[in-house]
Design an enzyme around this catalytic site. Structure first.
Site, short mmCIF file in Angstrom:
data_model
loop_
_atom_site.label_atom_id
_atom_site.label_comp_id
_atom_site.label_asym_id
_atom_site.label_seq_id
_atom_site.Cartn_x
_atom_site.Cartn_y
_atom_site.Cartn_z
NE ARG A 161 44.27 22.62 -20.45
CZ ARG A 161 43.19 21.79 -19.92
NH1 ARG A 161 42.04 22.28 -19.51
NH2 ARG A 161 43.59 20.52 -19.44
NE ARG A 208 37.19 13.90 -14.73
CZ ARG A 208 37.55 15.22 -14.66
NH1 ARG A 208 37.33 16.11 -13.76
NH2 ARG A 208 38.60 15.70 -15.56
CE LYS A 252 34.75 19.52 -17.02
NZ LYS A 252 35.55 18.79 -18.04
NE ARG A 284 45.79 19.93 -16.51
CZ ARG A 284 44.48 19.56 -16.12
NH1 ARG A 284 43.70 20.75 -16.06
NH2 ARG A 284 43.89 18.29 -16.35
NE ARG A 322 42.97 14.86 -18.86
CZ ARG A 322 43.39 16.25 -19.29
NH1 ARG A 322 44.53 16.80 -19.88
NH2 ARG A 322 42.61 17.28 -18.82
P1 AMP Z 1 40.66 18.04 -14.42
O1 AMP Z 1 41.42 19.40 -13.89
O2 AMP Z 1 39.15 18.28 -14.30
O3 AMP Z 1 40.89 18.03 -16.17
O4 AMP Z 1 41.04 16.97 -13.64
C1 AMP Z 1 42.54 16.56 -13.76
C2 AMP Z 1 42.57 15.21 -13.31
O5 AMP Z 1 42.35 15.07 -11.89
C3 AMP Z 1 41.79 14.09 -13.82
O6 AMP Z 1 42.18 13.52 -15.32
C4 AMP Z 1 41.65 12.98 -12.87
O7 AMP Z 1 42.92 12.20 -12.84
C5 AMP Z 1 41.55 13.81 -11.60
N1 AMP Z 1 40.11 14.14 -11.39
C6 AMP Z 1 39.55 15.27 -11.29
N2 AMP Z 1 38.29 15.29 -11.08
C7 AMP Z 1 38.23 13.90 -10.78
C8 AMP Z 1 36.98 13.39 -10.38
N3 AMP Z 1 35.91 13.92 -10.39
N4 AMP Z 1 37.05 11.88 -10.21
C9 AMP Z 1 37.91 11.33 -10.44
N5 AMP Z 1 39.39 12.04 -10.84
C10 AMP Z 1 39.13 13.37 -10.88
#
Ligand code: AMP
Length: 222
Positions: free
Chosen positions: A127, A88, A13, A160, A171
């Site tokens: 990654r 989400r 994404k 990360r 996750r």
């Molecule tokens: P990502 O970079 O999109 O994989 O997001 C990393 C982390 O940020 C996720 O595992 C959540 O802990 C938090 N996060 C990101 N977007 C959301 C969302 N829309 N709702 C809740 N937590 C989020």
């Protein structure tokens, strides 16, 4: 234009959001990036989010909804936004619909990246992301030109904390339980567009562009 990018962690994404944004002059907004920025800056929101992110859990809805509301407000009147990683949960999706209605905007389409769980685990374990600009690489499939250095800004590439195996498993569980229901949610609303997420970033980007251009021509129900 407003697009939502949906799919499990590691489905590509972020990479595709940046490409769509660049190609169509839109603003890519990643809630994960905003949250990591707040954590790095040590803000109250960042401190509150930290324990959730580390464990691979979702940050509470009200925190991310407020972020997206502010982001859409600051972009109002602009060419449009690509939302990467939001919504989400069904509650976030309902809030997004309300925010868009209140702003006189509409969702143009949802791009759902379809990638198997085995492929996700392979991708996330290799990654690496740029500490400075957030660009994403993979040690095998998309290596940087210079080991450990971002091609785009020269920043340092790191893994990360939530790409560690235990966090990845959590996750994926969280995705299945809380985010996957959005596939049916948006399908029922005629907005969902499945995109095969396997292949090189260029191959996936070509599929994305087909869908975005169909939507832009108004021939796609969304
Ligand atoms: P990502 O970079 O999109 O994989 O997001 C990393 C982390 O940020 C996720 O595992 C959540 O802990 C938090 N996060 C990101 N977007 C959301 C969302 N829309 N709702 C809740 N937590 C989020």
């Amino acid at each position: 234009m407003i697009f939502v990018l949906l799919g499990p962690p590691g489905c590509g994404k972020g990479t595709q959001a940046a490409r769509i944004a660049q190609k169509y002059g839109l603003k890519a907004t990643s809630t994960g990036e905003i949250i990591r920025g707040q954590m790095a800056a040590g803000t109250e929101v960042g401190k509150a989010a930290q324990s959730y992110v580390k464990k691979g859990e979702l940050v509470p809805d009200e925190v991310v909804i407020a972020m997206v509301k502010e982001e859409l407000r600051s972009q109002s009147g602009g060419p449009g936004v690509v939302l990467d990683g939001f919504p989400r949960t069904v509650n976030q999706a309902d809030s997004l619909a309300d925010i868009l209605t209140q702003s006189g905007l509409r969702l143009d389409g949802v791009l759902n990246f379809v990638v198997s769980e085995e492929e996700i685990i392979r991708r996330l374990s290799g990654r690496r992301v740029c500490e400075k600009c957030g660009a994403s690489f993979h040690i095998l499939f998309m290596p940087p030109h210079k080991d450990g250095i971002c091609d785009q800004c020269g920043g340092t590439l790191i893994q990360r904390a939530d790409d560690a195996p235990d966090s990845v498993r959590e996750r994926l569980r969280v995705y299945a339980r809380q985010t996957e229901p959005l596939i049916a949610y948006y399908r029922e609303r005629g907005a969902l567009n499945d995109i095969e997420g396997v292949g090189t970033p260029n191959e996936v980007a070509a599929r994305v562009e087909d869908v975005v251009e169909r939507i832009a021509r108004g021939s796609c129900p969304a």
